[in-house]
Motif scaffolding. Structure first.
Motif: not given
Length: 586
Positions: A332, A335, A395, A398, A412, A416
């Motif tokens: 991912e 973050d 999320r 995205d 964003q 998360r």
């Protein structure tokens, strides 16, 4: 030159380098293993010299130096015992080195799965991922263990044997060195072909595991729709592919040992022939010839062992390549460290577009402003993007363009964990982990007291069936311990316990009887007071009191308003609503 073979060789070397980086964390154990391998090899290779010296004490009939022979035999016995002890320690170290390395790879694989985006997990079957983490790492473990046990010793044996042979006779040593490359050529020629087959074998094994997991996990549906024959046919096709790849892999790898043995026997015969010519000229004693023959055999044995090791390593590296595909998958996006605090529940969706497949648009130019405490219902036909919108809010995926903000903060730019902790989520698909009822309810609030748990169970109407379980909150649950409705009640209890700032309900009561659904709906109504809530529903009777109903079709909001306003407008929503209640009206 075949480019596919070059590609396979390059891939094999790249994978080996990646494995060595994991092994490098235990370089002390690795150095110790190599050191012990050197010591044991030197001891074992010194034994033929002592045997040769003992044989040379037999000078002629009635001329035997027994006291010297006993001296040499005593030294031989001592070396053999010491070599056995050191070999035992070396094997223990190799076990530690192998299993720690594999443990690290498995741990990293599990952590990687936690960081992978849902798009990756959606694109790979569960069985395939399980096969990589479990079966492929087991095969890698076996290959590494065999490699550490025989590869190091084999290489050291070859080098030290040549040094000992040089100290005895340079001509025989040169003969051995000249003929040696044939063994390497044969082993390399075969192993380059076996790697490709082992890689296909590993990939097909993952497909087979995925199919087995799919069929066993859905056996009721398989039986209900008479899918047994088709399932068996699918399995037979994959099983046939696996058999062919396995047979070819074993066939190629099985050629290695006899081929290298053939070359090694030629070397052995050459040593015996040349030595027989040298003895009469005094360039070599009979004991020296026995030493050289013993060394020729010792020198060749590692090639046979290494050829077996190469076969296992080819299989192990093919599986390792499969594992590293998982480990190196794109995680991912990075973050944020920002946290959501003092959540009011204002949600703004600004011109958002998203699609799972770039060639097929799903959500496009989506706009929505939600004030704190609103209840937003999302309705529409299957595949219109309702659940996708929830995935974007959480999320799990995205957005590809536009933005989603909570309390004027772009999600964003929010971690998360903080974002998802702010939502309470009940899905149509339920998840119960292996553990007690208490552990399943406390997933979102591990420090909850029994009083809090029981109060949440009371509000979610799950207290009744929990009390009827054998050990109440301490009852151990497994995948099939509860009915679908009971599982969903436990999932609702989790949310009731956490009391989140915002709610997402995606067909939250789809598996619950009508009477309990009405009671839970009342509990949800109380829970949603003052909380921003998103409700995905197919049964439109459950969302009549929503502050705003979004009617989606083909990824766009085509209507929005209250239930009464939408019914009065007489559009798509009214058609949906009437289609559900037409029979009741009649």
């Amino acid at each position: 030159m075949n480019p596919n073979k070059n590609s396979s060789n390059q891939k094999s070397l790249t994978t080996l380098w990646k494995v060595l980086r994991f092994i490098g964390r235990y370089r002390f154990l690795l150095i110790l293993s190599i050191l012990f391998a050197c010591i044991t090899v030197v001891m074992q290779l010194y034994v033929p010299i002592l045997f040769g010296d003992a044989i040379d004490q037999i000078i002629a009939e009635h001329q035997v130096h027994f006291h010297k022979m006993i001296y040499f035999l005593g030294r031989i016995t001592t070396l053999v015992i010491l070599s056995s002890i050191i070999t035992w320690f070396m094997n223990m170290i190799n076990n530690q080195l192998t299993y720690r390395t594999v443990q690290d790879i498995r741990s990293k694989a599990i952590r990687q799965i936690q960081r992978l985006p849902l798009s990756y997990l959606d694109g790979h079957s569960t069985g395939d991922i399980v096969s990589r983490v479990i079966a492929d790492t087991d095969i890698l473990s076996d290959g590494l263990l065999l490699g550490f046990t025989q590869l190091f010793s084999g290489i050291v044996t070859i080098i030290v044997t040549l040094l000992f042979m040089l100290s005895k006779n340079i001509w025989i040593t040169l003969l051995v060195i000249v003929l040696t490359p044939f063994s390497f050529f044969v082993a390399k020629f075969i192993s380059s072909r076996s790697y490709e087959m082992f890689h296909k074998q590993s990939t097909t094994r993952g497909k087979q595991t995925a199919l087995i997991e799919e069929m066993i996990g859905n056996q009721k549906i398989v039986h209900a729709f008479g899918y047994e024959t088709t399932a068996s046919t699918r399995f037979d096709e994959i099983n046939q592919d696996l058999k062919e790849y396995s047979q070819k892999a074993v066939f190629y790898s099985s050629l290695t040992n006899p081929s290298t043995r053939f070359v090694n026997n030629i070397i052995y015969a050459g040593v015996a022939l040349l030595g027989a010519f040298l003895v009469p000229y005094g360039m070599l004693t009979v004991g020296g010839l026995s030493v050289m023959l013993s060394y020729a055999n010792q020198y060749m044995k590692p090639f046979n062992d290494i050829s077996s090791v190469i076969t296992e390593l080819q299989n192990a590296l093919a599986c390792a390549s499969h594992i590293f595909e998982l480990l190196e998958a794109e995680p991912e996006s990075a973050d944020s460290a920002s946290e959501l605090t003092d959540i009011k529940g204002e949600v703004t969706i600004d011109n958002v577009s998203f699609s799972y497949d770039p060639s097929k648009e799903l959500i496009r130019d989506f706009n929505l402003n939600v004030t704190p405490g609103m209840r937003i219902a999302i309705v529409g036909p299957t595949g219109c993007g309702k659940t996708t919108l929830i995935n974007l809010l959480m999320r799990f995926y995205d957005v590809q363009s536009g933005s989603i903000s909570i309390d004027e903060q772009n999600i964003q730019e929010i971690s998360r964990h903080s974002l998802r902790h702010s939502f309470g989520m009940v899905l149509q698909d339920t998840w119960i982990k292996s553990g007690t009822v208490r552990e399943n309810i406390c997933i979102g609030k591990p420090d909850a007291t029994d009083e809090e748990i029981l109060e949440a169970a009371k509000r979610s109407h799950s207290l009744g069936f929990i009390r009827r379980l054998t050990d109440g909150l301490d009852t151990m649950l497994h995948e099939d311990s509860l009915s679908q409705g009971q599982r969903q009640l436990l999932c609702i209890t989790r949310v009731m316990l956490c009391l989140p700032s915002m709610l997402i309900l995606d067909e939250a009561t789809s598996s619950i009887d009508t009477r309990t659904e009405v009671q839970i709906q009342e509990a949800f109504d109380r829970l949603m007071q003052g909380r921003t809530s998103f409700i995905v529903a197919h049964r439109l009777s459950t969302i009549r009191s929503a502050d705003l109903i979004l009617v989606m079709k083909d990824g766009k909001v085509i209507e929005q308003g209250t239930h009464d306003a939408l019914m009065h407008a007489g559009g798509f929503y009214k058609d949906l609503y009437n289609s559900q209640f037409a029979k009741v009206t009649e």
